[in-house]
Enzyme design. Structure first.
Site, PDB file in Angstrom:
ATOM      1  N   TRP A  36      50.295  35.495  35.863  1.00  0.00           N
ATOM      2  CA  TRP A  36      48.844  35.393  35.697  1.00  0.00           C
ATOM      3  C   TRP A  36      48.491  35.367  34.219  1.00  0.00           C
ATOM      4  O   TRP A  36      49.104  36.074  33.420  1.00  0.00           O
ATOM      5  CB  TRP A  36      48.141  36.573  36.363  1.00  0.00           C
ATOM      6  CG  TRP A  36      47.691  36.334  37.773  1.00  0.00           C
ATOM      7  CD1 TRP A  36      46.434  36.047  38.197  1.00  0.00           C
ATOM      8  CD2 TRP A  36      48.497  36.362  38.959  1.00  0.00           C
ATOM      9  NE1 TRP A  36      46.399  35.890  39.571  1.00  0.00           N
ATOM     10  CE2 TRP A  36      47.646  36.083  40.066  1.00  0.00           C
ATOM     11  CE3 TRP A  36      49.854  36.603  39.206  1.00  0.00           C
ATOM     12  CZ2 TRP A  36      48.118  36.036  41.372  1.00  0.00           C
ATOM     13  CZ3 TRP A  36      50.327  36.551  40.504  1.00  0.00           C
ATOM     14  CH2 TRP A  36      49.455  36.267  41.571  1.00  0.00           C
ATOM     15  N   ASP A 169      37.175  39.462  40.427  1.00  0.00           N
ATOM     16  CA  ASP A 169      36.984  38.583  41.579  1.00  0.00           C
ATOM     17  C   ASP A 169      35.732  38.845  42.416  1.00  0.00           C
ATOM     18  O   ASP A 169      34.956  37.938  42.679  1.00  0.00           O
ATOM     19  CB  ASP A 169      38.205  38.657  42.502  1.00  0.00           C
ATOM     20  CG  ASP A 169      39.495  38.253  41.807  1.00  0.00           C
ATOM     21  OD1 ASP A 169      39.485  38.095  40.580  1.00  0.00           O
ATOM     22  OD2 ASP A 169      40.499  38.098  42.493  1.00  0.00           O
ATOM     23  N   ARG A 214      40.374  46.230  49.270  1.00  0.00           N
ATOM     24  CA  ARG A 214      40.392  44.822  48.874  1.00  0.00           C
ATOM     25  C   ARG A 214      39.055  44.167  49.206  1.00  0.00           C
ATOM     26  O   ARG A 214      38.119  44.813  49.686  1.00  0.00           O
ATOM     27  CB  ARG A 214      41.531  44.084  49.579  1.00  0.00           C
ATOM     28  CG  ARG A 214      42.864  44.761  49.460  1.00  0.00           C
ATOM     29  CD  ARG A 214      43.293  45.027  48.039  1.00  0.00           C
ATOM     30  NE  ARG A 214      43.751  43.817  47.363  1.00  0.00           N
ATOM     31  CZ  ARG A 214      44.248  43.800  46.120  1.00  0.00           C
ATOM     32  NH1 ARG A 214      44.312  44.902  45.419  1.00  0.00           N
ATOM     33  NH2 ARG A 214      44.645  42.665  45.593  1.00  0.00           N
ATOM     34  N   GLU A 411      47.043  49.872  40.074  1.00  0.00           N
ATOM     35  CA  GLU A 411      46.243  48.710  39.704  1.00  0.00           C
ATOM     36  C   GLU A 411      44.842  49.132  39.258  1.00  0.00           C
ATOM     37  O   GLU A 411      44.312  48.622  38.279  1.00  0.00           O
ATOM     38  CB  GLU A 411      46.154  47.763  40.909  1.00  0.00           C
ATOM     39  CG  GLU A 411      45.501  46.429  40.645  1.00  0.00           C
ATOM     40  CD  GLU A 411      45.548  45.518  41.863  1.00  0.00           C
ATOM     41  OE1 GLU A 411      45.111  44.354  41.741  1.00  0.00           O
ATOM     42  OE2 GLU A 411      46.022  45.957  42.945  1.00  0.00           O
TER      43      GLU A 411
END
Length: 441
Positions: A36, A169, A214, A411
């Site tokens: 990425w 995102d 998520r 994360e």
């Protein structure tokens, strides 16, 4: 405290070693098998303390995927993992894509210049000049692409065509815009029949991470549908903008661009390299146009809709990113710092939450809708130092390192109790923890 930081340094170093693929580093095993763009940039900032040659290789690997029009894609796809992803993107549909490397068809925030300069800081003057000389032409070409393709009206701000380009995102400004558009018919059917549970069985992320951490399944499908729309148009911007689902001048992206432009000018000055006049004019426009994203009524910055120039007034961590850009007035910087101090906004126990605590969007563990992330903390820390708030920067370094030390290299983290969420052994968390330890004031 020294021993605790030493243990964290060892742990973070092991994470990077285990995720090393030779010339690039995966963000996390299994969940993120490719390279990425901004992940590798942040990773190289940590790697520079361990091995400058390996840090350079991380950056050079990104340039191998650069398109002939100058774009550096947000993904360079692994040749050994998930052939399905290569078929999803089909970068070969665009004539500018590289011949022998499969990539995505979009980009990500331009953190490359920051990473290149940070590596340069670890080199002697001769080595630094050689390093800059090696990478500057490709870096300039990428920034020229950003302005040529993503600033079609020569206004200064670049537009982004998918939430994945922002790096954040499912951040509220993007998802709120998504909700303004009608869902594809097939997604409407899934939603009406409540088949989200079935889709989750086939999602890669929810195979490894709890679904609650998520994107919502309908939102995830909508983003996938939007990506397919870009692919059908072969990632050609004229076709995309003729009927675009997303065309947003993202605040975080453009703040990073402002800082990256300054780094490019500094590198060019060191090399006595003459930058194109058109690029310099565009750089100046970006810095000035950033002021137009300020809303005096709320005292915050926002992303902007490209066509209408409407500010997308959904508060998120992006409002703090002009600190990183470093070009705002002291008065506005003071207002942003007060938001950081406010325990009802960004002043959480373990800051900085990706969405303010008093937002209706706030969700403690849901990806970019609440958790604290080390990479955005790192950007804010850097901005606080350069804008004249060293005590605030030091405090954020301490809470960030404590968060990672206690929970591990996750994360993202709960801003309430500091516990880890998302993928374990996450590379940019490890890399930036190393950098914060090594540069701790």
């Amino acid at each position: 405290m020294e021993s605790q930081l030493s243990n964290l340094l060892d742990t973070a170093t092991t994470v990077l070693k285990n995720n090393d693929q030779g010339s690039y580093t995966v963000p996390a095993p299994k969940l993120y098998p490719h390279q990425w763009l901004w992940d590798s940039c942040f990773i190289s900032i940590g790697l520079r303390h361990l091995d400058t040659d390996r840090a350079k290789a991380e950056i050079l690997s990104l340039f191998k995927g650069q398109w002939r029009n100058g774009m550096i894609p947000h993904n360079i796809l692994s040749t050994t993992a998930h052939a399905y992803d290569r078929n999803i993107w089909r970068s070969w549909a665009n004539p500018y894509s590289p011949d022998n490397i499969a990539t995505s068809g979009i980009t990500q925030p331009p953190v490359l210049a920051e990473a290149i300069v940070r590596i340069g800081e670890k080199l002697n003057k001769t080595e630094r000049r050689s390093w800059y000389k090696q990478v500057l032409p490709n870096l300039i070409y990428h920034h020229e692409w950003l302005y040529n393709e993503r600033d079609p009206h020569d206004e200064g701000l670049t537009l982004q065509i998918h939430p994945w380009e922002s790096g954040l995102d499912n951040t509220p400004p993007w998802i709120s815009e998504l909700h303004e558009h009608q869902l594809a018919l097939w997604i409407q059917v899934i939603k009406k029949l409540n088949l989200g549970w079935l889709i989750n069985l086939f999602r890669r992320d929810t195979k490894y991470i709890p679904a609650m951490e998520r994107l919502d399944v309908i939102e995830a499908l909508a983003l996938f549908s939007s990506q397919r729309r870009l692919r059908r148009k072969a990632y050609k911007i004229d076709k995309i903008l003729s009927r675009s689902l997303f065309a947003i001048e993202d605040l975080t992206f453009n703040c990073i661009l402002v800082r990256a432009n300054q780094h490019i000018k500094d590198m060019a000055s060191l090399l006595k390299y003459e930058l194109p006049d058109e690029l310099l004019i565009s750089m100046e426009r970006t810095e000035k146009e950033l002021d137009e994203l300020w809303d005096p009524y709320s005292g915050q910055y926002y992303s902007r809709e490209f066509v209408t120039h409407k500010l997308l007034k959904e508060p998120s961590i992006a409002t703090l990113m002009p600190l990183y850009a470093g070009t705002i007035t002291k008065e506005r910087a003071d207002q942003l710092v007060r938001l950081l101090e406010n325990q009802h906004v960004f002043g959480a126990n373990y800051p900085v939450p990706s969405v303010p605590l008093n937002s209706s969007w706030f969700s403690e563990r849901t990806y970019w809708q609440g958790p604290s992330w080390v990479n955005t903390n790192w950007l804010i820390i850097d901005g606080l130092r350069r804008m004249g708030y060293p005590d605030h920067a030091d405090a954020l370094v301490d809470t960030t390192l404590e968060m990672v030390r206690s929970a591990g290299c996750y994360e993202y983290f709960s801003p309430i109790d500091g516990s880890g969420s998302g993928a374990a052994n996450f590379s940019w968390t490890a890399a930036l923890a190393i950098d914060l330890i090594k540069t701790k004031k």
